[in-house]
Design an enzyme around this catalytic site. Sequence first.
Site, PDB file in Angstrom:
ATOM      1  N   ALA A   1      -9.361  -6.097  -1.695  1.00  0.00           N
ATOM      2  CA  ALA A   1      -9.569  -4.906  -2.515  1.00  0.00           C
ATOM      3  C   ALA A   1      -9.075  -3.650  -1.819  1.00  0.00           C
ATOM      4  CB  ALA A   1     -11.059  -4.759  -2.881  1.00  0.00           C
TER       5      ALA A   1
ATOM      6  N   ARG B   1       0.838  -1.204   0.000  1.00  0.00           N
ATOM      7  CA  ARG B   1       0.000   0.000   0.000  1.00  0.00           C
ATOM      8  C   ARG B   1       0.867   1.246   0.000  1.00  0.00           C
ATOM      9  NH1 ARG B   1      -4.929   1.933   0.682  1.00  0.00           N
ATOM     10  NH2 ARG B   1      -5.834  -0.143   0.701  1.00  0.00           N
TER      11      ARG B   1
ATOM     12  N   ASN C   1      -3.938  -7.779   0.588  1.00  0.00           N
ATOM     13  CA  ASN C   1      -4.487  -6.491   0.171  1.00  0.00           C
ATOM     14  C   ASN C   1      -5.286  -6.595  -1.115  1.00  0.00           C
ATOM     15  OD1 ASN C   1      -3.481  -4.032   1.886  1.00  0.00           O
ATOM     16  ND2 ASN C   1      -1.783  -5.470   1.837  1.00  0.00           N
TER      17      ASN C   1
ATOM     18  N   GLY D   1      -2.385  -6.037   7.382  1.00  0.00           N
ATOM     19  CA  GLY D   1      -3.169  -5.266   8.351  1.00  0.00           C
ATOM     20  C   GLY D   1      -2.615  -3.877   8.599  1.00  0.00           C
ATOM     21  N   GLU D   2      -1.978  -3.296   7.574  1.00  0.00           N
ATOM     22  CA  GLU D   2      -1.351  -1.973   7.720  1.00  0.00           C
ATOM     23  C   GLU D   2      -2.357  -0.913   8.145  1.00  0.00           C
ATOM     24  OE1 GLU D   2       1.775   0.922   7.405  1.00  0.00           O
ATOM     25  OE2 GLU D   2       1.886  -1.255   7.262  1.00  0.00           O
TER      26      GLU D   2
END
Length: 275
Positions: free
Chosen positions: A112, A35, A108, A73-74
């Site tokens: 989505a 991300r 991710n 899980g950022e």
Amino acid sequence: MIFSKQKEERKTENVINNVILIPVSSIEPNPAQPRVFFDDYALTQLAVSIQQNGIMQPLIVRKTERGYQLIAGERRLRAAKLVNLDNVPCIVSDKEDRESAVLAILENIQRADLNYLEEAVAIKGLIEHYGLTQEEAAQRLGIAQSTVANKLRLLRLSNSEKEAVLKYGLNERQARAILRIPEGRREQAAREIYTRQLNTLQTDRYIDEVISQIEEEQKPKPKIITRTNPMNTLGLYLNSFKKTVDLMKTAGIPCDFSKKKTEEFVEYTVKIPLK
């Protein structure tokens, strides 16, 4: 001592793939985190939800010498930090560094959480960091090699073009379509696609039109011949005529040259003896 060691091993085994609470301060980010863009408003909403309801889905981490490294899980971790949570629920995975990078991307993509540009950056990073081929990356991610190639093509867009396709809400295929035209026309094309609310098929047709227009502009322009009044260039012909007579004299031909001018015409006479 042997008993203590066996007990410690069983304790470690119980931790693997079971949910445990881990201090937020003990979790370091994943260097392969795909991300890139984080929506501050959406992140704030998630933080409020976590404050009210807690974290519904555990983060995935792996054990390191320094503590834990985040695999997936950022956004949840960032939101937890916003509301000053001390601990977060986690599942400890026993995946190696390379596998954790793949999991971070897959998690991710499957949720989505990434836009198509972030997916492209993540796949490129995976390939470069671990020296994979496109085919190997595709196998690890469980997608077709052509899909990997198409996503990587998006990275040919400049930074401003990437901002434009996201700003105007172009889908992945539309973003690839504008790659068919020169750089100087792409942002304008993205804006036009948004303004006219074109779907994917209409976008392809529009890009074809732009390409045809560019090809027409690049064709050599025909030379325009301006016709002038021949009397304006009369002096040139008369000078050439006089030079011809001078050349005849130089060559040894005795000739007589005279000029007579009236209001109606100019008369030149050349007399050349025959003997």
